[in-house]
Design a protein around this motif. Structure first.
Motif, PDB file in Angstrom:
ATOM      1  N   ILE A   1       0.848  -1.195   0.000  1.00 39.86           N
ATOM      2  CA  ILE A   1       0.000   0.000   0.000  1.00 39.86           C
ATOM      3  C   ILE A   1       0.884   1.246   0.000  1.00 39.86           C
ATOM      4  O   ILE A   1       0.643   2.197  -0.748  1.00 39.86           O
ATOM      5  CB  ILE A   1      -0.948  -0.018   1.215  1.00 39.86           C
ATOM      6  N   GLY A   2       1.914   1.221   0.826  1.00 39.64           N
ATOM      7  CA  GLY A   2       2.855   2.338   0.871  1.00 39.64           C
ATOM      8  C   GLY A   2       3.530   2.589  -0.462  1.00 39.64           C
ATOM      9  O   GLY A   2       3.713   3.739  -0.861  1.00 39.64           O
ATOM     10  N   ASP A   3       3.896   1.511  -1.163  1.00 37.58           N
ATOM     11  CA  ASP A   3       4.522   1.657  -2.488  1.00 37.58           C
ATOM     12  C   ASP A   3       3.611   2.433  -3.430  1.00 37.58           C
ATOM     13  O   ASP A   3       4.072   3.286  -4.190  1.00 37.58           O
ATOM     14  CB  ASP A   3       4.830   0.290  -3.102  1.00 37.58           C
ATOM     15  N   PHE A   4       2.323   2.124  -3.382  1.00 41.59           N
ATOM     16  CA  PHE A   4       1.374   2.803  -4.266  1.00 41.59           C
ATOM     17  C   PHE A   4       1.294   4.292  -3.942  1.00 41.59           C
ATOM     18  O   PHE A   4       1.408   5.139  -4.829  1.00 41.59           O
ATOM     19  CB  PHE A   4      -0.010   2.154  -4.155  1.00 41.59           C
ATOM     20  N   PHE A   5       1.098   4.612  -2.674  1.00 44.47           N
ATOM     21  CA  PHE A   5       0.881   6.011  -2.288  1.00 44.47           C
ATOM     22  C   PHE A   5       2.169   6.828  -2.226  1.00 44.47           C
ATOM     23  O   PHE A   5       2.124   8.051  -2.278  1.00 44.47           O
ATOM     24  CB  PHE A   5       0.135   6.085  -0.960  1.00 44.47           C
ATOM     25  N   GLU A   6       3.307   6.170  -2.122  1.00 43.54           N
ATOM     26  CA  GLU A   6       4.579   6.884  -2.020  1.00 43.54           C
ATOM     27  C   GLU A   6       4.886   7.718  -3.263  1.00 43.54           C
ATOM     28  O   GLU A   6       5.616   8.702  -3.197  1.00 43.54           O
ATOM     29  CB  GLU A   6       5.715   5.897  -1.759  1.00 43.54           C
ATOM     30  N   SER A   7       4.307   7.361  -4.387  1.00 44.97           N
ATOM     31  CA  SER A   7       4.571   8.101  -5.620  1.00 44.97           C
ATOM     32  C   SER A   7       3.808   9.428  -5.691  1.00 44.97           C
ATOM     33  O   SER A   7       4.049  10.230  -6.591  1.00 44.97           O
ATOM     34  CB  SER A   7       4.220   7.244  -6.840  1.00 44.97           C
ATOM     35  N   MET A   8       2.921   9.659  -4.734  1.00 50.94           N
ATOM     36  CA  MET A   8       2.176  10.921  -4.720  1.00 50.94           C
ATOM     37  C   MET A   8       3.125  12.079  -4.427  1.00 50.94           C
ATOM     38  O   MET A   8       4.029  11.943  -3.600  1.00 50.94           O
ATOM     39  CB  MET A   8       1.070  10.879  -3.658  1.00 50.94           C
ATOM     40  N   PRO A   9       2.929  13.214  -5.081  1.00 49.84           N
ATOM     41  CA  PRO A   9       3.835  14.346  -4.858  1.00 49.84           C
ATOM     42  C   PRO A   9       3.713  14.964  -3.460  1.00 49.84           C
ATOM     43  O   PRO A   9       4.676  15.504  -2.939  1.00 49.84           O
ATOM     44  CB  PRO A   9       3.438  15.350  -5.932  1.00 49.84           C
ATOM     45  N   ASP A  10       2.548  14.867  -2.841  1.00 56.27           N
ATOM     46  CA  ASP A  10       2.321  15.439  -1.510  1.00 56.27           C
ATOM     47  C   ASP A  10       2.457  14.323  -0.467  1.00 56.27           C
ATOM     48  O   ASP A  10       1.571  13.500  -0.282  1.00 56.27           O
ATOM     49  CB  ASP A  10       0.926  16.058  -1.458  1.00 56.27           C
ATOM     50  N   ARG A  11       3.605  14.297   0.225  1.00 50.34           N
ATOM     51  CA  ARG A  11       3.892  13.217   1.176  1.00 50.34           C
ATOM     52  C   ARG A  11       2.904  13.206   2.345  1.00 50.34           C
ATOM     53  O   ARG A  11       2.505  12.143   2.809  1.00 50.34           O
ATOM     54  CB  ARG A  11       5.328  13.334   1.689  1.00 50.34           C
ATOM     55  N   THR A  12       2.496  14.363   2.798  1.00 47.21           N
ATOM     56  CA  THR A  12       1.528  14.434   3.894  1.00 47.21           C
ATOM     57  C   THR A  12       0.211  13.797   3.481  1.00 47.21           C
ATOM     58  O   THR A  12      -0.381  13.017   4.234  1.00 47.21           O
ATOM     59  CB  THR A  12       1.313  15.895   4.338  1.00 47.21           C
ATOM     60  N   GLN A  13      -0.239  14.115   2.286  1.00 49.16           N
ATOM     61  CA  GLN A  13      -1.487  13.524   1.780  1.00 49.16           C
ATOM     62  C   GLN A  13      -1.318  12.023   1.578  1.00 49.16           C
ATOM     63  O   GLN A  13      -2.235  11.250   1.859  1.00 49.16           O
ATOM     64  CB  GLN A  13      -1.912  14.187   0.467  1.00 49.16           C
ATOM     65  N   ALA A  14      -0.162  11.602   1.118  1.00 52.28           N
ATOM     66  CA  ALA A  14       0.103  10.175   0.922  1.00 52.28           C
ATOM     67  C   ALA A  14      -0.027   9.419   2.237  1.00 52.28           C
ATOM     68  O   ALA A  14      -0.638   8.335   2.291  1.00 52.28           O
ATOM     69  CB  ALA A  14       1.492   9.972   0.320  1.00 52.28           C
ATOM     70  N   LYS A  15       0.511   9.978   3.315  1.00 56.87           N
ATOM     71  CA  LYS A  15       0.420   9.320   4.621  1.00 56.87           C
ATOM     72  C   LYS A  15      -1.028   9.255   5.102  1.00 56.87           C
ATOM     73  O   LYS A  15      -1.454   8.241   5.649  1.00 56.87           O
ATOM     74  CB  LYS A  15       1.321  10.020   5.636  1.00 56.87           C
ATOM     75  N   THR A  16      -1.771  10.315   4.882  1.00 61.45           N
ATOM     76  CA  THR A  16      -3.190  10.307   5.238  1.00 61.45           C
ATOM     77  C   THR A  16      -3.937   9.248   4.439  1.00 61.45           C
ATOM     78  O   THR A  16      -4.772   8.516   4.979  1.00 61.45           O
ATOM     79  CB  THR A  16      -3.809  11.698   4.995  1.00 61.45           C
ATOM     80  N   ASP A  17      -3.610   9.148   3.165  1.00 61.71           N
ATOM     81  CA  ASP A  17      -4.280   8.176   2.297  1.00 61.71           C
ATOM     82  C   ASP A  17      -3.924   6.736   2.669  1.00 61.71           C
ATOM     83  O   ASP A  17      -4.766   5.837   2.570  1.00 61.71           O
ATOM     84  CB  ASP A  17      -3.951   8.448   0.833  1.00 61.71           C
ATOM     85  N   ILE A  18      -2.695   6.501   3.097  1.00 56.36           N
ATOM     86  CA  ILE A  18      -2.297   5.162   3.552  1.00 56.36           C
ATOM     87  C   ILE A  18      -3.151   4.771   4.759  1.00 56.36           C
ATOM     88  O   ILE A  18      -3.735   3.681   4.794  1.00 56.36           O
ATOM     89  CB  ILE A  18      -0.795   5.111   3.894  1.00 56.36           C
TER      90      ILE A  18
END
Length: 79
Positions: A13-30
């Protein structure tokens, strides 16, 4: 629950969201993904793994996401 399997799944799951440009949003989405799609027992087992082993083998972004959103993922999340 097998902690190594949960860690592997969380890292995917982290691999998928890690590519997002906004790291804060990626962590929220995880964290949101874990809350929506993981059974409460799975979330509790992953939190126990973090408590017992310090998040060993979890990707940095996944561990950060879980720690930042722990209240949402904890025992009360499944009730």
């Amino acid at each position: 629950m097998n902690p190594s399997k949960l860690v592997r799944m969380a890292n995917q799951i982290g691999d998928f969201f890690e590519s997002m440009p906004d790291r804060t949003q990626a962590k929220t989405d995880i964290a949101s993904h874990l809350k929506r799609f993981w059974d409460p027992r799975m979330r509790r087992a992953l939190l126990q793994h973090i408590d017992s082993h310090g998040g060993e083998d979890l990707k940095e972004i996944v561990l950060e996401a879980i720690l930042a959103n722990r209240a949402m993922l904890g025992d009360s999340a499944g009730r």
